[in-house]
Scaffold this active site. Structure first.
Site, PDB file in Angstrom:
ATOM      1  N   TYR A  75     -14.192  -1.635   5.944  1.00 55.69           N
ATOM      2  CA  TYR A  75     -13.908  -0.191   6.009  1.00 55.69           C
ATOM      3  C   TYR A  75     -14.831   0.599   5.083  1.00 55.69           C
ATOM      4  O   TYR A  75     -15.061   1.769   5.296  1.00 55.69           O
ATOM      5  CB  TYR A  75     -12.471   0.091   5.580  1.00 55.69           C
ATOM      6  CG  TYR A  75     -11.422  -0.345   6.571  1.00 55.69           C
ATOM      7  CD1 TYR A  75     -11.485   0.029   7.905  1.00 55.69           C
ATOM      8  CD2 TYR A  75     -10.343  -1.118   6.158  1.00 55.69           C
ATOM      9  CE1 TYR A  75     -10.504  -0.347   8.802  1.00 55.69           C
ATOM     10  CE2 TYR A  75      -9.350  -1.498   7.047  1.00 55.69           C
ATOM     11  CZ  TYR A  75      -9.441  -1.120   8.368  1.00 55.69           C
ATOM     12  OH  TYR A  75      -8.471  -1.495   9.251  1.00 55.69           O
ATOM     13  N   LYS A 119      -8.017  -8.129  13.878  1.00 52.69           N
ATOM     14  CA  LYS A 119      -8.543  -8.908  12.748  1.00 52.69           C
ATOM     15  C   LYS A 119      -8.024 -10.349  12.754  1.00 52.69           C
ATOM     16  O   LYS A 119      -8.163 -11.065  11.773  1.00 52.69           O
ATOM     17  CB  LYS A 119      -8.175  -8.231  11.426  1.00 52.69           C
ATOM     18  CG  LYS A 119      -8.836  -6.871  11.272  1.00 52.69           C
ATOM     19  CD  LYS A 119      -8.752  -6.326   9.872  1.00 52.69           C
ATOM     20  CE  LYS A 119      -9.226  -4.892   9.838  1.00 52.69           C
ATOM     21  NZ  LYS A 119      -8.293  -3.960  10.494  1.00 52.69           N
ATOM     22  N   TRP A 164      -6.411 -11.263   6.469  1.00 51.02           N
ATOM     23  CA  TRP A 164      -5.675 -10.363   7.350  1.00 51.02           C
ATOM     24  C   TRP A 164      -6.318 -10.469   8.713  1.00 51.02           C
ATOM     25  O   TRP A 164      -7.442 -10.022   8.859  1.00 51.02           O
ATOM     26  CB  TRP A 164      -5.719  -8.920   6.838  1.00 51.02           C
ATOM     27  CG  TRP A 164      -4.823  -8.046   7.650  1.00 51.02           C
ATOM     28  CD1 TRP A 164      -5.191  -7.230   8.669  1.00 51.02           C
ATOM     29  CD2 TRP A 164      -3.405  -7.928   7.521  1.00 51.02           C
ATOM     30  NE1 TRP A 164      -4.081  -6.610   9.197  1.00 51.02           N
ATOM     31  CE2 TRP A 164      -2.980  -7.021   8.512  1.00 51.02           C
ATOM     32  CE3 TRP A 164      -2.447  -8.524   6.680  1.00 51.02           C
ATOM     33  CZ2 TRP A 164      -1.638  -6.685   8.674  1.00 51.02           C
ATOM     34  CZ3 TRP A 164      -1.126  -8.178   6.846  1.00 51.02           C
ATOM     35  CH2 TRP A 164      -0.738  -7.262   7.839  1.00 51.02           C
ATOM     36  N   GLU A 198       0.829  -1.210   0.000  1.00 53.07           N
ATOM     37  CA  GLU A 198       0.000   0.000   0.000  1.00 53.07           C
ATOM     38  C   GLU A 198       0.859   1.254   0.000  1.00 53.07           C
ATOM     39  O   GLU A 198       0.737   2.114   0.872  1.00 53.07           O
ATOM     40  CB  GLU A 198      -0.942  -0.022   1.197  1.00 53.07           C
ATOM     41  CG  GLU A 198      -1.841  -1.230   1.190  1.00 53.07           C
ATOM     42  CD  GLU A 198      -3.001  -1.127   2.183  1.00 53.07           C
ATOM     43  OE1 GLU A 198      -3.159  -0.100   2.841  1.00 53.07           O
ATOM     44  OE2 GLU A 198      -3.762  -2.121   2.264  1.00 53.07           O
TER      45      GLU A 198
HETATM   46  C1  GCB Z   1      -3.975  -2.987   5.326  1.00 51.91           C
HETATM   47  C2  GCB Z   1      -2.532  -2.992   5.693  1.00 51.91           C
HETATM   48  C3  GCB Z   1      -2.289  -3.673   7.010  1.00 51.91           C
HETATM   49  C4  GCB Z   1      -3.318  -3.229   8.010  1.00 51.91           C
HETATM   50  C5  GCB Z   1      -4.689  -3.626   7.501  1.00 51.91           C
HETATM   51  C6  GCB Z   1      -5.802  -3.194   8.435  1.00 51.91           C
HETATM   52  O1  GCB Z   1      -4.345  -2.908   4.217  1.00 51.91           O
HETATM   53  O2  GCB Z   1      -1.724  -3.538   4.714  1.00 51.91           O
HETATM   54  O3  GCB Z   1      -0.992  -3.372   7.442  1.00 51.91           O
HETATM   55  O4  GCB Z   1      -3.083  -3.755   9.268  1.00 51.91           O
HETATM   56  O5  GCB Z   1      -4.912  -3.026   6.279  1.00 51.91           O
HETATM   57  O6  GCB Z   1      -6.150  -3.935   9.343  1.00 51.91           O
HETATM   58  O7  GCB Z   1      -6.317  -2.090   8.280  1.00 51.91           O
END
Ligand code: GCB
Length: 884
Positions: free
Chosen positions: A493, A587, A567, A422
């Site tokens: 989000y 998460k 994630w 990102e």
């Molecule tokens: C992302 C990032 C990661 C964050 C994640 C989040 O896209 O790459 O480092 O921790 O989102 O949980 O918002």
């Protein structure tokens, strides 16, 4: 006297033993160097020179971090980022013709090593291994002293500049003392082993293996050496072997290649059958071994296709797995190898085949386990969110890339090298005038890192991870790597679950030749939050399950998406983060202390080959429900199990209840149970697979006696909050109805389109979710309770009116007077006059108002919130009958 003689004997004996050991030392030895360190943070002076004064130094054992505690919820933002020292005295009599090195597996982030007071080496970057040579600095007497200065301060030229994880400082991975002869496999090739194995051609029957040796002759003489290479499966079976003669000039390095054109009779490495071979190499002089090293080797071939996804050994394999961060409460990032292994077992047990080491190269143990357990691994350097426009920054990034590739080159589990995550994330916060120059620098660096990766390792794929931001397409960055990685959070989000598939389909249509991979998708969950009406961003266990169920099935349904990674495998530390659990990103599929959440069992049900069946709600035993009418006697319980079996039976207290078909990994039972204790049993094919005890409690519609009353309501929320310390149950909010109790008026707070604030509520870390949900504009909380005395608690907080993912490093509490002012009455008596939360307490500072009040016959209890300016805010109300 007797004691003295004993001591002398011990010294003599150990001296003799050391001498003997020296004479016998051949080849390479590698022993741990983790014990007996002293540590000091904030040291006023330095510790370069040996100093008997160790007052205030702490005894530590590596791996170690100094941020294990200050990153936890402590009412304030920030953690120590600065210098700290480690020191250690040890005994080592150097033997001539031998070389001594310390190998640091990871130290964050700038490390300087001093040996007997002299500078011996420096390393920049916190996530790769490095070697420091001790030989020229060692005392012949055998008394040695080593000190290490580690600094984890922000440095604009060292990635990561910013990221959603904590930059723990310390020597947080093991250190080893390595000894070799004076001719050895390179110890100064970016921390790599000096032996690089590639398999450019592999088929089911035949493979070509090329081994590139980087050799070093540290002696002043030109030497003739023999190099022996064995490819083995185990000690018994040798697959191939070669002996070569090599001549190396005095004090020089050379590269020597050994090629095995036709290796046969091997088994392939696959995710189902990860067969690992070993390349055993020895460097000998006149028959005496100077150095020897064993490296892993796997035989496999693979490719990605823009339409059909990933192929391993000719077979189409959907890659599904998780990302992994490397920390754990209360150890910070200083995990033991057992802890690393535990994570890998959790991943394996989940039934997945993919691991993304995000956002940095991980411990050797992780890579070794990936080889052995059969994961396809994506590994990346910590270039996250943004770049700094400077050559020093770029060179550090390049260096990290070289280190990562060289150090992990031989692992058969590695398939993808990535070098950016990102990278436009911080773009929108940068001043307008900087944008063109930043964009140019980012694009150039991307191309540079891409070229470098392909040049060092032409046999693997390259990737970057992007987010849904159009600049990746507009700038052309998205076309540079071989794989377009996507971090997507539709339905969490932003947007809705279904928008994920639409987004990807558009990408596929627009760029039909791109290989797509979902490098991240995930939703947060807090094991204390439960909802019958889960919704976006509420952090309930149920919502994480719904999110993962939807996105995983969308990924699986699209052959052009080569894979996806949740994630994150674990809840991890992110000190600046604001979420339901402060200072953490929750998460994880498992909690920070590695307890599987519902979503973990869902993934297992969706992906495991072996039959699985597990009840949901691993953290929950209590179900409470407010009766909906005076005659209501039942508590609704939506019980579910995660399974890949076709159908499951539920037994309640040993009585057969019903069969449920599993759909999308879940079997569901909607039950209505009288108050009581139950033992649920799950059966598959008449076989008991699990029992679970639960307890249901009915909160009556109407109360008869004062003493039975204990109503705790999580206002502004559709979810229950169960306090993990006491089990105290805060019910989802309910509107008042005649004869019963509940709120009157107002609405649930949404910030952006997300329920509640997710700010860190100061000083009450264990109760954050309770304060985060807020009912705005409530005029009254009414409870038609019988006469008696009641203790009333009113929970309130003035919230930050924006939705942000990270808190600023607030130095002091922000006061915000006059935003809202209201008075509170209990049955007409004034309890709080002109309450201004923003002025009296400040943003995010909770106010827990507790008072007792007497209710007289037939009046009930009415807590009124009278607005004077703006709308009143209330997060929770608890009413407890305490007598008469
Ligand atoms: C992302 C990032 C990661 C964050 C994640 C989040 O896209 O790459 O480092 O921790 O989102 O949980 O918002």
């Amino acid at each position: 006297m007797k004691r003295y003689v004993c001591m002398v004997m011990v010294i003599l004996f150990s001296y003799k033993f050391t001498l003997e050991a020296q004479v016998r030392s051949v080849g390479r030895s590698k022993v741990s160097f983790d014990s007996g360190w002293l540590f000091q943070k904030d040291s006023i002076g330095d510790a370069v020179l040996p100093n008997a004064d160790s007052f205030n130094w702490q005894s530590v054992q590596l791996p170690h971090t100094w941020n294990d505690k200050d990153v936890l919820a402590d009412g304030k933002r920030g953690y120590y980022r600065g210098i700290a020292w480690y020191k250690k005295s040890f005994r080592l009599i150097p033997e001539s013709g031998r070389q001594y090195f310390l190998q640091f597996e990871g130290s964050n982030q700038v490390t300087e090593v001093f040996v007997n007071g002299k500078f011996a080496g420096k390393h920049i970057g916190g996530y790769s291994s490095f070697n420091v040579e001790l030989t020229p600095f060692l005392n012949l007497s055998g008394e040695q002293y080593i000190s290490v200065k580690v600094d984890n301060s922000f440095d604009k030229n060292i990635p990561p500049l910013s990221a959603d994880f904590t930059f723990f400082g310390g020597i947080y991975r093991p250190v080893h003392l390595i000894t070799t002869g004076d001719k050895h496999f390179s110890m100064s090739d970016y921390g790599g082993p000096g032996i690089y194995i590639s398999t450019p051609k592999v088929s089911e029957k035949k493979a070509e293996v090329i081994i590139e040796y980087h050799l070093q002759n540290k002696s002043n003489e030109k030497v003739k050496l023999s190099l022996e290479t064995f490819i083995r499966k185990d000690t018994e079976s040798v697959l191939a072997e070669k002996r070569s003669n090599v001549t190396i000039e005095a004090s020089s390095n050379m590269i020597f290649k050994v090629t095995f054109k036709n290796v046969e009779n091997f088994e392939l490495w696959s995710t189902e059958m990860p067969v690992v071979y070993y390349v055993e190499s020895s460097l000998k002089e006149n028959g005496k071994t100077l150095d020897n090293l064993t490296q892993p080797l796997g035989f496999r071939w693979f490719s990605f296709d823009a339409n059909k996804g990933f192929f391993l050994n000719g077979k189409n394999v959907k890659l599904i797995g998780a990302n992994r961060h490397q920390d754990r409460i209360p150890y910070g990032n200083a995990l033991s190898n057992d802890m690393h292994r535990q994570d890998m077992q959790l991943l394996k047990e989940m039934g997945v085949n993919f691991l993304r080491n995000a956002h940095y190269p991980q411990a050797t143990e992780i890579l070794d386990n990936s080889d052995q357990l059969g994961f396809v691994v994506w590994e990346e350097i910590p270039l996250v969110n943004e770049v700094n426009v400077s050559e020093e920054h770029n060179q550090n990034a390049e260096n990290m890339l070289k280190e990562m590739i060289k150090q992990h080159y031989n692992h058969p589990s590695i398939f993808i090298w990535a070098y950016m995550n990102e990278i436009y994330w911080a773009h929108r916060f940068k001043p307008e005038q900087e944008i063109p120059i930043r964009n140019k620098a980012t694009l150039e660096l991307t191309q540079r890192l891409e070229n470098l990766t392909r040049q060092i390792d032409p046999h693997r794929y390259t990737a970057i991870a992007m987010h849904n931001y159009s600049l990746y397409d507009e700038s052309g960055i998205g076309d540079i790597p071989m794989i377009a990685g996507w971090n997507l959070y539709h339905g969490w989000y932003y947007d809705k679950y279904e928008d994920f598939g639409k987004y990807m389909d558009e990408q596929h249509k627009k760029y039909p030749n791109r290989i797509h991979f979902i490098s991240e998708y995930g939703a947060g969950s807090d094991v204390r939050l439960y909802s019958e009406k889960p919704e976006k961003f509420d952090f309930t266990m149920e919502e994480q399950v719904r999110f993962i169920q939807s996105l995983t099935s969308q990924i699986i349904a699209r052959p052009y998406i080569s894979g996806g990674a949740i994630w994150n495998l674990v809840d991890f530390s992110s000190e600046r983060r604001v979420d339901a659990t402060s200072h953490m990103n929750n998460k994880g599929l498992v909690t920070h202390n590695r307890k599987p959440k519902d979503a973990y069992f869902l993934m297992q049900a969706l992906l495991s080959e072996k039959p699985v069946a597990t009840f949901g709600y691993p953290f929950r035993t209590d179900w409470k429900h407010i009766a909906t009418s005076p005659s209501d006697t039942l508590v609704p319980v939506r019980m579910y199990a995660f399974s890949n079996c076709e159908k499951l039976s539920l037994l309640i207290n040993n009585q057969f209840h019903s069969v449920s078909q599993t759909r999308n990994g879940m079997a569901v039972w909607d039950l209505s149970l009288p108050e009581g204790k139950y033992v649920f049993s799950l059966q598959e094919n008449s076989k008991n697979v699990q029992n679970k005890s639960i307890q249901t409690k009915l909160i009556p519609y109407q109360f008869e006696t004062n003493k039975e009353i204990d109503i705790a309501m999580n206002l502004g929320a559709n979810y229950a909050f169960i306090d993990s310390r006491t089990g105290q149950y805060w019910l989802p909010e309910k509107e008042y109805s005649e004869g019963s109790f509940g709120f009157i008026g107002g609405k649930q707070l949404y910030v952006g389109d997300k329920i509640g604030t997710k700010e860190d509520i100061l000083a009450v870390d264990e109760e954050d979710p309770l304060y985060q949900a807020i009912r705005v504009g409530m005029s009254e909380f009414r409870a038609d309770v019988p006469e008696g005395v009641y203790e009333v608690e009113v929970l309130m907080v003035e919230y930050v009116p924006k939705s942000r993912r990270f808190a600023d490093e607030d130095k002091e509490v922000t006061r915000q007077p006059n935003k809202r002012i209201f008075s509170i009455f209990a049955n007409e008596s004034l309890i709080e006059d002109n309450l201004d939360l923003g002025a009296n307490y400040g943003l995010n500072v909770p106010y827990r108002l507790v008072f007792k009040t007497k209710v007289t016959k037939d009046n009930g209890l009415s807590i009124k919130f009278q607005p004077i300016k703006g709308e009143p805010v209330v997060s929770g109300i608890r009413i407890r009958g305490v007598g008469y």
